[in-house]
Design a protein around this motif. Structure first.
Motif, mmCIF file in Angstrom:
data_model
loop_
_atom_site.group_PDB
_atom_site.id
_atom_site.type_symbol
_atom_site.label_atom_id
_atom_site.label_comp_id
_atom_site.label_asym_id
_atom_site.label_seq_id
_atom_site.Cartn_x
_atom_site.Cartn_y
_atom_site.Cartn_z
ATOM 1 N N LEU A 294 0.610 51.546 -97.202
ATOM 2 C CA LEU A 294 -0.432 52.442 -96.679
ATOM 3 C C LEU A 294 -1.753 52.118 -97.377
ATOM 4 O O LEU A 294 -1.884 52.306 -98.590
ATOM 5 C CB LEU A 294 -0.048 53.901 -96.916
ATOM 6 N N LEU A 295 -2.708 51.617 -96.600
ATOM 7 C CA LEU A 295 -3.962 51.133 -97.172
ATOM 8 C C LEU A 295 -4.842 52.285 -97.654
ATOM 9 O O LEU A 295 -5.011 53.300 -96.954
ATOM 10 C CB LEU A 295 -4.729 50.304 -96.134
ATOM 11 N N ASP A 296 -5.413 52.126 -98.838
ATOM 12 C CA ASP A 296 -6.458 53.035 -99.307
ATOM 13 C C ASP A 296 -7.772 52.558 -98.667
ATOM 14 O O ASP A 296 -8.448 51.669 -99.180
ATOM 15 C CB ASP A 296 -6.554 52.975 -100.833
ATOM 16 N N VAL A 297 -8.079 53.142 -97.503
ATOM 17 C CA VAL A 297 -9.211 52.655 -96.704
ATOM 18 C C VAL A 297 -10.527 52.803 -97.476
ATOM 19 O O VAL A 297 -11.380 51.915 -97.451
ATOM 20 C CB VAL A 297 -9.285 53.404 -95.356
ATOM 21 N N ARG A 298 -10.676 53.895 -98.182
ATOM 22 C CA ARG A 298 -11.925 54.104 -98.915
ATOM 23 C C ARG A 298 -12.154 52.993 -99.939
ATOM 24 O O ARG A 298 -13.257 52.462 -100.068
ATOM 25 C CB ARG A 298 -11.903 55.469 -99.610
ATOM 26 N N ALA A 299 -11.062 52.621 -100.674
ATOM 27 C CA ALA A 299 -11.201 51.561 -101.668
ATOM 28 C C ALA A 299 -11.560 50.228 -101.005
ATOM 29 O O ALA A 299 -12.373 49.455 -101.519
ATOM 30 C CB ALA A 299 -9.906 51.421 -102.462
ATOM 31 N N ALA A 300 -10.962 49.959 -99.828
ATOM 32 C CA ALA A 300 -11.254 48.710 -99.124
ATOM 33 C C ALA A 300 -12.704 48.681 -98.652
ATOM 34 O O ALA A 300 -13.388 47.663 -98.740
ATOM 35 C CB ALA A 300 -10.308 48.546 -97.937
ATOM 36 N N ILE A 301 -13.197 49.827 -98.173
ATOM 37 C CA ILE A 301 -14.582 49.895 -97.703
ATOM 38 C C ILE A 301 -15.549 49.704 -98.868
ATOM 39 O O ILE A 301 -16.543 48.969 -98.761
ATOM 40 C CB ILE A 301 -14.827 51.241 -96.995
ATOM 41 N N LEU A 302 -15.238 50.328 -100.000
ATOM 42 C CA LEU A 302 -16.111 50.177 -101.165
ATOM 43 C C LEU A 302 -16.070 48.760 -101.722
ATOM 44 O O LEU A 302 -17.050 48.290 -102.312
ATOM 45 C CB LEU A 302 -15.718 51.176 -102.249
ATOM 46 N N ALA A 303 -14.966 48.055 -101.521
ATOM 47 C CA ALA A 303 -14.906 46.658 -101.948
ATOM 48 C C ALA A 303 -15.859 45.805 -101.124
ATOM 49 O O ALA A 303 -16.453 44.842 -101.622
ATOM 50 C CB ALA A 303 -13.474 46.129 -101.817
ATOM 51 N N ALA A 304 -16.030 46.174 -99.834
ATOM 52 C CA ALA A 304 -16.967 45.432 -98.981
ATOM 53 C C ALA A 304 -18.396 45.866 -99.232
ATOM 54 O O ALA A 304 -19.309 45.046 -99.288
ATOM 55 C CB ALA A 304 -16.601 45.646 -97.504
ATOM 56 N N ASP A 305 -18.605 47.174 -99.382
ATOM 57 C CA ASP A 305 -19.961 47.720 -99.534
ATOM 58 C C ASP A 305 -19.907 48.860 -100.546
ATOM 59 O O ASP A 305 -19.633 50.008 -100.200
ATOM 60 C CB ASP A 305 -20.467 48.228 -98.176
ATOM 61 N N PRO A 306 -20.174 48.576 -101.827
ATOM 62 C CA PRO A 306 -20.057 49.611 -102.873
ATOM 63 C C PRO A 306 -20.937 50.826 -102.633
ATOM 64 O O PRO A 306 -20.655 51.900 -103.153
ATOM 65 C CB PRO A 306 -20.474 48.858 -104.144
ATOM 66 N N ALA A 307 -22.007 50.663 -101.866
ATOM 67 C CA ALA A 307 -22.938 51.785 -101.647
ATOM 68 C C ALA A 307 -22.699 52.463 -100.305
ATOM 69 O O ALA A 307 -23.540 53.220 -99.840
ATOM 70 C CB ALA A 307 -24.382 51.276 -101.724
ATOM 71 N N PHE A 308 -21.533 52.198 -99.678
ATOM 72 C CA PHE A 308 -21.302 52.677 -98.307
ATOM 73 C C PHE A 308 -21.477 54.189 -98.178
ATOM 74 O O PHE A 308 -22.049 54.674 -97.215
ATOM 75 C CB PHE A 308 -19.894 52.285 -97.854
ATOM 76 N N TYR A 309 -20.982 54.945 -99.150
ATOM 77 C CA TYR A 309 -20.985 56.396 -99.027
ATOM 78 C C TYR A 309 -22.196 57.058 -99.680
ATOM 79 O O TYR A 309 -22.281 58.267 -99.741
ATOM 80 C CB TYR A 309 -19.710 56.977 -99.649
ATOM 81 N N SER A 310 -23.140 56.242 -100.166
ATOM 82 C CA SER A 310 -24.278 56.850 -100.853
ATOM 83 C C SER A 310 -25.609 56.310 -100.391
ATOM 84 O O SER A 310 -26.473 57.043 -99.947
ATOM 85 C CB SER A 310 -24.140 56.650 -102.367
ATOM 86 N N ALA A 311 -25.808 54.972 -100.477
ATOM 87 C CA ALA A 311 -27.143 54.402 -100.239
ATOM 88 C C ALA A 311 -27.435 54.342 -98.757
ATOM 89 O O ALA A 311 -26.553 54.158 -97.932
ATOM 90 C CB ALA A 311 -27.225 53.008 -100.850
ATOM 91 N N PRO A 312 -28.713 54.481 -98.376
ATOM 92 C CA PRO A 312 -29.100 54.392 -96.971
ATOM 93 C C PRO A 312 -29.121 52.955 -96.492
ATOM 94 O O PRO A 312 -29.127 52.021 -97.273
ATOM 95 C CB PRO A 312 -30.525 54.984 -96.967
ATOM 96 N N VAL A 313 -29.146 52.830 -95.160
ATOM 97 C CA VAL A 313 -29.278 51.512 -94.551
ATOM 98 C C VAL A 313 -30.750 51.181 -94.438
ATOM 99 O O VAL A 313 -31.575 52.029 -94.137
ATOM 100 C CB VAL A 313 -28.635 51.507 -93.143
ATOM 101 N N THR A 314 -31.127 49.934 -94.710
ATOM 102 C CA THR A 314 -32.520 49.510 -94.579
ATOM 103 C C THR A 314 -32.875 49.421 -93.107
ATOM 104 O O THR A 314 -31.998 49.339 -92.250
ATOM 105 C CB THR A 314 -32.732 48.135 -95.233
ATOM 106 N N PRO A 315 -34.188 49.415 -92.756
ATOM 107 C CA PRO A 315 -34.580 49.343 -91.353
ATOM 108 C C PRO A 315 -34.016 48.138 -90.621
ATOM 109 O O PRO A 315 -33.811 48.178 -89.430
ATOM 110 C CB PRO A 315 -36.113 49.293 -91.422
ATOM 111 N N ALA A 316 -33.784 47.047 -91.308
ATOM 112 C CA ALA A 316 -33.277 45.850 -90.644
ATOM 113 C C ALA A 316 -31.771 45.893 -90.457
ATOM 114 O O ALA A 316 -31.166 44.945 -89.989
ATOM 115 C CB ALA A 316 -33.663 44.610 -91.444
ATOM 116 N N GLY A 317 -31.123 46.987 -90.815
ATOM 117 C CA GLY A 317 -29.690 47.082 -90.654
ATOM 118 C C GLY A 317 -28.921 46.401 -91.760
ATOM 119 O O GLY A 317 -27.733 46.134 -91.641
ATOM 120 N N VAL A 318 -29.585 46.115 -92.873
ATOM 121 C CA VAL A 318 -28.922 45.434 -93.991
ATOM 122 C C VAL A 318 -28.507 46.484 -95.014
ATOM 123 O O VAL A 318 -29.342 47.251 -95.487
ATOM 124 C CB VAL A 318 -29.874 44.413 -94.655
#
Length: 777
Positions: free
Chosen positions: A746-770
């Protein structure tokens, strides 16, 4: 014109038009020297050019038109009589103005055009003195730049005074407009001048040598009634196109199908082109608001700064006019009620200067306009108390109403929370009119407020009213159209799933869509009809209105097509469920559903019982992992993982060669954004085969951010209800379960997402979608 300010460009267009009219008027004035009406018209034109040139800091243009205006004023008042000499110097002034405009168009400035000679000539003509002849250099090479700039205004006064041909060097002087002004004896030599002039004007493109259209020739004025008529014709063409395309779709004639496809393409392009002719930037109505804010601020004793974002956002001219008054009222309301007095702001720890912000942007086929202030905000308690006081709602009903719904009461007729009536706020009427006017053009208005921080009024307006894409549905054997601007998605449930998925919470039907309870409205119940579908299937159109979602249950979905909106009669309009009618491709008439009216039926104030039931159901959905559906995927090395299906936005395939790197992270370009990648085999220590040409990718998106989870193979979707579970886990796992007769991690989805993007749940997206985290990689 490239590089020219919009104001300067508009000034050039209007001035060129006015100069052409001046030529005609001045020559005609010689035949009717006593025509006060024509003199007044010429005076107003020159006065307009003079005033604008002074505002734009074109000083020489202002100087020459000022002296011309003086002569015209004395001619108009009868202090001077019009003579051929005075007519000639006025025409010379027109030529000089034209030369200055050409220089402004070419370089953005007045260049080296000399106006002293023509100013002296007009001044002399006013005093009845001999018109001074401009000196002509004895031997001036025709190729020199100064001669090209100064000679046109030097030769013209001489033409007005005498019919004697000019000395030979003057023949080389360029004067692109003077050939129609000089006497016949001098006209022949001057005809050669335009060839020299064009070489140094913007008409020749420096890069390719090709002629470039002048700014005066790049626009044309068209009557709005003509555009309206053209739009009606295009609407009828779209209707006919729809009928032909549907008819040909049933034909086997290849040539006929090809011709209909071509017609479809041309009609769509024509429709888009005509609609563009009616589009105008919202700045046309915003430009008047700074003055409104300033005057109201002084009147109310407040300091208010107006900020504007998205002034170039375009909107259909008809809608632009319709939204002008509501927008002005919202701005006045924000200054009068929203922003506090300086002493109150100081006491609240705010800057004494209030900020009023206007924002406009295109979003999902509509224009969103926001009026936001940083004032005192709206207190729902005060709004509720005022509503009870005025008898608009009972105290019991208010207790069962959510704060967000309480705020919407400010749009009720006769509602006002103003402590005192002023000539700015009026007598408590206005916000209901704003809402009515916005809804009459197919738009919506929402209000959000945080007490002490400010208020935002958000308008959502369709781009155009004439032709809109729509979904055609069937209910009880009749056809109805739903504007796609309100449609989010379609959900189809078979009889077995519908029996369990559609529930009742607090006595109202709901459907759990990806963990969220969606209120349902049955169109048959609204219309008082009986459904002709008896197989148990349920078709739900998920609609959004006033910031909230609901599901409209219909019998069948027919298709999508562009519809031409026609107004309905008073009897149908009074029902309150239809915003118009249209003729479909098969020739049948369909009524267009009013999504806002349907939303009000679905989203009435919830009772406490319903709110509690809804919260309990959501909590149960979050904790009941036994019934959660899972996506099974192989990650290599014989290992399988299970991923909750509600964390899967979509499945995609990406070519390995399209994977790029940002620092030490892998990314892929996807739908205009840059997605960070996590490979589950590496993340979980499996390290399977990595030579695949195509990668299987699970995309997860939330709040405008997305990540891509790479697996080796997508296996199946299973129900985790009867799974035998274990709490044996490892890094990146929540445990394991027996799914499909095999032990599955059973995958820990949150951990996998944070491995791809550590700021996924906190930092905003830049105007260019980066993702901001990638910028730091």
């Amino acid at each position: 014109m490239d590089g020219l300010d919009d104001i300067v460009e508009e000034f050039l267009v209007e001035s060129h038009e006015n100069l052409d009219q001046l030529d005609t008027d001045l020559v005609a004035l010689e035949q009717e020297p006593d025509s006060r009406e024509r003199l007044s018209s010429i005076f107003r034109t020159i006065h307009t050019i003079k005033g604008t040139s002074g505002f734009l800091a074109f000083h020489r243009l202002e100087e020459v038109t000022h002296v011309g205006e003086n002569m015209l004023s004395r001619l108009r008042d009868g202090a001077l009589a019009l003579t051929p000499t005075r007519t000639s110097v006025l025409l010379q002034m027109v030529d000089t103005v034209r030369s200055l405009l050409a220089s402004i168009e070419a370089t953005g400035g007045e260049g080296s055009v000399d106006v002293s000679a023509v100013v002296a000539a007009i001044s002399a003509a006013m005093e009845d003195a001999p018109v001074p002849a401009a000196p002509v250099p004895a031997e001036q090479p025709a190729a020199e730049e100064p001669a090209l700039e100064e000679a046109p205004v030097a030769a013209a006064p001489e033409a007005a005074q005498s019919l004697v041909p000019a000395p030979a060097p003057a023949v080389e002087v360029p004067s692109p407009v003077s050939e129609t002004r000089v006497p016949a004896s001098r006209r022949e030599p001057v005809l050669e001048a335009p060839e020299h002039a064009e070489a140094d004007t913007p008409a020749a493109d420096a890069a390719g040598g090709q002629a470039r259209r002048a700014v005066a020739d790049s626009t044309i004025r068209v009557d709005v009634d003509l555009l309206d008529e053209l739009m009606l014709l295009v609407g009828e063409l779209v209707l006919t196109r729809n009928q032909i395309v549907q008819y040909v779709g049933r034909s086997n004639d290849t040539d006929l199908v090809r011709a209909s496809q071509r017609l479809n393409l041309i009609a769509s392009e024509l429709q888009e082109g005509v609609m563009k002719t009616r589009m105008q930037p919202i700045d046309h109505i915003w430009s008047k608001l700074p003055r409104v804010v300033r005057d109201l601020g002084l009147q109310c004793g407040k300091s208010v700064r107006l900020e504007m974002e998205g002034r170039d956002t375009e909107l259909d001219k008809t809608l632009l006019e319709a939204v002008k008054d509501p927008l002005t009222h919202l701005v006045r309301n924000s200054v009068d009620h929203g922003i506090e007095a300086p002493e109150d702001r100081r006491a609240a720890g705010k800057p004494t200067e209030g900020v009023l912000t206007l924002r406009a942007k295109h979003e999902s086929g509509q224009v969103v306009v926001e009026v936001a202030d940083d004032g005192a905000g709206i207190d729902p308690a005060k709004v509720g108390a005022k509503a009870v006081e005025r008898g608009l709602i009972t105290a019991d009903a208010l207790a069962r109403t959510s704060p967000a719904d309480v705020l919407q009461m400010i749009f009720l007729p006769g509602f006002s929370t103003a402590a005192a009536v002023t000539n700015v706020s009026g007598r408590g009427v206005g916000m209901d009119v704003v809402k009515t006017n916005i809804e009459s053009i197919g738009g919506t208005i929402e209000v959000e407020s945080v007490p002490g921080e400010g208020t935002v009024c958000r308008l959502r307006i369709p781009l155009t009213l004439a032709i809109v894409p729509a979904l055609t549905v069937e209910c009880a054997g009749d056809r109805y159209a739903i504007p796609q601007i309100s449609l989010q998605e379609l959900v189809s449930l078979d009889a077995e799933k519908a029996a369990t998925a559609v529930e009742e919470v607090g006595g109202a039907p709901v459907y759990r869509l990806r963990g969220e309870l969606l209120p349902l409205v049955r169109l048959t119940d609204v219309l008082g009809l009986t459904s002709d579908r008896h197989d148990g299937h349920v078709v739900i159109a998920v609609l959004r209105s006033e910031g909230r979602r609901f599901g409209l249950v219909v019998d069948r979905v027919i298709n999508t097509e562009e519809i031409v909106v026609k107004a309905v009669g008073g009897q149908l309009k009074a029902i309150g469920l239809y915003s118009g009618a249209t003729v479909l491709g098969d020739g049948t008439v369909a009524l267009i559903l009013d999504v806002q009216a349907l939303a009000r039926r679905a989203l009435r104030a919830e009772t406490n019982e319903r709110q509690e039931s809804r919260l309990a159901a959501l909590s149960a959905a979050a904790t009941d992992t036994e019934r959660q559906r899972m996506l099974l995927a192989a990650i290599g090395g014989g290992r399988r993982v299970a991923i909750p299906l509600d964390t899967v936005t979509r499945l995609e395939q990406v070519r390995t060669e399209s994977v790029e790197r940002v620092g030490n992270r892998e990314v892929v370009q996807y739908r205009g954004a840059i997605l960070p990648i996590v490979r589950l085999d590496r993340h979980l220590g499996a390290y399977g085969e990595s030579d695949h040409e195509v990668l299987e990718v699970i995309v997860y998106s939330d709040h405008g951010r997305s990540v891509a989870i790479v697996v080796e193979e997508i296996l199946d979707i299973v129900d985790g209800e009867a799974a035998v579970r274990s709490d044996i886990d490892d890094m990146g796992l929540l445990g394991s379960a027996v799914l499909g007769d095999k032990v599955t991690e059973l995958l820990d989805v949150r951990a996998a997402i944070l491995a791809a993007d550590p700021a996924f749940y906190s930092a905003p997206v830049t105007p260019a979608g980066v993702p901001a985290s990638l910028l730091e990689a």
